[in-house]
Motif scaffolding. Structure first.
Motif, PDB file in Angstrom:
ATOM      1  N   GLU A  70     -11.425  34.721  -5.107  1.00  0.00           N
ATOM      2  CA  GLU A  70     -10.420  35.472  -4.368  1.00  0.00           C
ATOM      3  C   GLU A  70     -11.086  36.249  -3.238  1.00  0.00           C
ATOM      4  OE1 GLU A  70      -7.248  35.241  -4.540  1.00  0.00           O
ATOM      5  OE2 GLU A  70      -7.269  33.862  -6.226  1.00  0.00           O
ATOM      6  N   LEU A  71     -11.919  35.559  -2.457  1.00  0.00           N
ATOM      7  CA  LEU A  71     -12.585  36.202  -1.324  1.00  0.00           C
ATOM      8  C   LEU A  71     -11.540  36.772  -0.361  1.00  0.00           C
ATOM      9  CD1 LEU A  71     -15.163  36.839   0.211  1.00  0.00           C
ATOM     10  CD2 LEU A  71     -15.063  34.569   1.231  1.00  0.00           C
ATOM     11  N   TYR A  72     -10.428  36.059  -0.213  1.00  0.00           N
ATOM     12  CA  TYR A  72      -9.305  36.536   0.582  1.00  0.00           C
ATOM     13  C   TYR A  72      -8.102  36.688  -0.338  1.00  0.00           C
ATOM     14  CZ  TYR A  72     -12.062  35.098   4.649  1.00  0.00           C
ATOM     15  OH  TYR A  72     -13.053  34.961   5.589  1.00  0.00           O
ATOM     16  N   PRO A  73      -7.290  37.720  -0.149  1.00  0.00           N
ATOM     17  CA  PRO A  73      -6.102  37.894  -0.996  1.00  0.00           C
ATOM     18  C   PRO A  73      -5.116  36.744  -0.782  1.00  0.00           C
ATOM     19  CG  PRO A  73      -6.075  39.429   0.849  1.00  0.00           C
ATOM     20  CD  PRO A  73      -7.419  38.785   0.849  1.00  0.00           C
ATOM     21  N   PRO A  74      -4.231  36.492  -1.747  1.00  0.00           N
ATOM     22  CA  PRO A  74      -3.297  35.366  -1.665  1.00  0.00           C
ATOM     23  C   PRO A  74      -2.400  35.382  -0.435  1.00  0.00           C
ATOM     24  CG  PRO A  74      -3.341  36.269  -3.891  1.00  0.00           C
ATOM     25  CD  PRO A  74      -4.121  37.214  -3.031  1.00  0.00           C
ATOM     26  N   SER A  75      -2.172  36.564   0.151  1.00  0.00           N
ATOM     27  CA  SER A  75      -1.277  36.653   1.309  1.00  0.00           C
ATOM     28  C   SER A  75      -1.905  36.103   2.579  1.00  0.00           C
ATOM     29  CB  SER A  75      -0.860  38.107   1.543  1.00  0.00           C
ATOM     30  OG  SER A  75      -2.003  38.922   1.809  1.00  0.00           O
ATOM     31  N   ILE A  78      -5.102  32.255   6.948  1.00  0.00           N
ATOM     32  CA  ILE A  78      -6.034  31.986   8.048  1.00  0.00           C
ATOM     33  C   ILE A  78      -7.292  32.773   7.709  1.00  0.00           C
ATOM     34  CG2 ILE A  78      -6.477  32.127  10.523  1.00  0.00           C
ATOM     35  CD1 ILE A  78      -3.571  31.946  11.072  1.00  0.00           C
ATOM     36  N   CYS A  79      -8.272  32.074   7.161  1.00  0.00           N
ATOM     37  CA  CYS A  79      -9.406  32.731   6.510  1.00  0.00           C
ATOM     38  C   CYS A  79     -10.672  32.627   7.346  1.00  0.00           C
ATOM     39  CB  CYS A  79      -9.628  32.122   5.123  1.00  0.00           C
ATOM     40  SG  CYS A  79      -8.160  32.155   4.060  1.00  0.00           S
ATOM     41  N   ALA A 145     -13.572  22.105   5.863  1.00  0.00           N
ATOM     42  CA  ALA A 145     -13.476  23.426   5.229  1.00  0.00           C
ATOM     43  C   ALA A 145     -12.304  24.236   5.778  1.00  0.00           C
ATOM     44  CB  ALA A 145     -14.788  24.188   5.380  1.00  0.00           C
ATOM     45  N   CYS A 146     -11.119  23.665   5.726  1.00  0.00           N
ATOM     46  CA  CYS A 146      -9.923  24.348   6.252  1.00  0.00           C
ATOM     47  C   CYS A 146      -9.464  25.470   5.350  1.00  0.00           C
ATOM     48  CB  CYS A 146      -8.799  23.344   6.456  1.00  0.00           C
ATOM     49  SG  CYS A 146      -8.085  22.686   4.916  1.00  0.00           S
ATOM     50  N   MET A 147      -9.966  25.540   4.131  1.00  0.00           N
ATOM     51  CA  MET A 147      -9.635  26.556   3.134  1.00  0.00           C
ATOM     52  C   MET A 147      -8.124  26.551   2.844  1.00  0.00           C
ATOM     53  SD  MET A 147     -11.316  30.299   2.766  1.00  0.00           S
ATOM     54  CE  MET A 147     -11.304  31.139   1.169  1.00  0.00           C
ATOM     55  N   ARG A 148      -7.386  27.574   3.231  1.00  0.00           N
ATOM     56  CA  ARG A 148      -5.956  27.627   2.912  1.00  0.00           C
ATOM     57  C   ARG A 148      -5.073  27.066   4.018  1.00  0.00           C
ATOM     58  NH1 ARG A 148      -6.005  33.709   0.273  1.00  0.00           N
ATOM     59  NH2 ARG A 148      -7.281  33.170  -1.548  1.00  0.00           N
ATOM     60  N   GLN A 171     -10.112  20.872  -4.222  1.00  0.00           N
ATOM     61  CA  GLN A 171      -8.791  20.273  -4.410  1.00  0.00           C
ATOM     62  C   GLN A 171      -7.735  21.353  -4.597  1.00  0.00           C
ATOM     63  OE1 GLN A 171      -8.064  17.038  -4.066  1.00  0.00           O
ATOM     64  NE2 GLN A 171      -5.889  17.531  -4.340  1.00  0.00           N
ATOM     65  N   GLU A 172      -8.142  22.486  -5.187  1.00  0.00           N
ATOM     66  CA  GLU A 172      -7.215  23.604  -5.354  1.00  0.00           C
ATOM     67  C   GLU A 172      -6.725  24.102  -3.998  1.00  0.00           C
ATOM     68  OE1 GLU A 172      -7.146  28.141  -7.262  1.00  0.00           O
ATOM     69  OE2 GLU A 172      -8.924  26.869  -7.456  1.00  0.00           O
ATOM     70  N   ASN A 173      -7.632  24.216  -3.026  1.00  0.00           N
ATOM     71  CA  ASN A 173      -7.229  24.643  -1.689  1.00  0.00           C
ATOM     72  C   ASN A 173      -6.297  23.633  -1.040  1.00  0.00           C
ATOM     73  OD1 ASN A 173      -8.657  27.043  -1.740  1.00  0.00           O
ATOM     74  ND2 ASN A 173     -10.443  26.222  -0.665  1.00  0.00           N
ATOM     75  N   ILE A 174      -6.573  22.349  -1.228  1.00  0.00           N
ATOM     76  CA  ILE A 174      -5.726  21.313  -0.635  1.00  0.00           C
ATOM     77  C   ILE A 174      -4.319  21.368  -1.216  1.00  0.00           C
ATOM     78  CG2 ILE A 174      -5.386  18.822  -0.415  1.00  0.00           C
ATOM     79  CD1 ILE A 174      -7.558  20.044   1.404  1.00  0.00           C
TER      80      ILE A 174
END
Length: 272
Positions: A70-75, A78-79, A145-148, A171-174
């Motif tokens: 959780e480096l970035y919060p779910p909200s 654009i990371c 590495a598009c992340m979210r 795969q979780e990010n995808i």
């Protein structure tokens, strides 16, 4: 940046570094008047206590980031670190999620994060004011590495790419990207590893390869660059942005050269 010259496999890579640890800049003339600098020269500032401390803190933050899912919060989708370039981004509403209050931390993360994507898309050289808003229009782009996926979704619509393949090793990010972002013509999310591009994609498949703030952590930069060389079409371009330490930047440029890619521009955007 680097460009793929006729008869050679090369790419255009932008290597901004927010850390103030750059080497002496040596500018050289390039074809069509473009310039670049090489960070391989010795620089006494590398050994200053504050430089060493910055480097250690940077590596620690990177390590902590790898340990946290959780480096970035779910909200936030654009990371990246974002940037302010003095250029208004088109259709800023596309970069925001419902409920973001103007001036809030989430608002800044998305607006400045989208600005970094837009800057990479429209700035072909080392001058921030020399832009080409149609640079990606009608082109095929592969993102690593598009992340979210928030930056991918934004850029695919405003830049007018004909094909935008946004990938991530998770795969979780995808799955997150596919669930969160509404469909858009030409945009798709799929899993891909930075070291496996040559095995997953055909040769000469893309006009651009984009990687925002991820390449410095790739374990096999040599295979990454060889994969980029494989998938880029003649005249293709690698757009690369990260917070490089001097050793990491040198390694990246060496791998780029070994893969047959030609560096065109290397810019420190921290000064902007």
């Amino acid at each position: 940046m680097a460009s793929r010259l006729p008869g050679l496999r090369s790419c255009s890579a932008l290597l901004p570094r927010p850390l103030n640890t750059s080497g002496v800049r040596h500018y050289v003339n390039r074809k069509e008047g473009k310039k670049g600098y090489f960070a391989g020269e010795a620089d006494w500032r590398e050994w200053l206590p504050e430089t060493q401390l910055t480097w250690l803190l940077y590596r620690f933050e990177k390590w902590m980031g790898k340990q946290s899912r959780e480096l970035y919060p779910p909200s936030i989708d654009i990371c990246n670190s974002g940037g302010r370039f003095g250029v208004a981004i088109p259709r800023p509403e596309l970069a925001l999620r419902p409920g973001f209050v103007k001036g809030s931390w989430e608002w800044h993360m998305h607006m400045y994060g989208a600005a970094l994507y837009w800057h990479l898309a429209i700035t072909p050289g080392d001058a921030v004011h020399e832009i080409d808003i149609d640079r990606l229009r009608g082109k095929s782009l592969l993102e690593l590495a598009c992340m979210r996926g928030g930056g991918s979704r934004y850029l695919a619509e405003v830049a007018g790419t004909s094909e935008y393949v946004a990938t991530d090793e998770s795969q979780e990010n995808i799955e997150f990207c596919r669930e969160l972002h509404p469909p858009f013509t030409g945009l798709r999310f799929e899993r891909a590893e930075s070291a496996g591009l040559a095995e997953q994609y055909e040769a000469d498949s893309f006009d651009f390869v984009l990687c925002v703030e991820a390449a410095s952590d790739f374990q096999d930069k040599a295979r990454f660059m060889k994969g980029v060389q494989h998938v880029l079409r003649p005249g293709g371009c690698l757009l690369l942005c990260d917070a490089f330490t001097i050793p990491s930047l040198r390694e990246t440029l060496d791998c780029m050269k070994s893969a047959g890619l030609t560096q065109e521009v290397c810019v420190d955007i921290g000064k902007w």
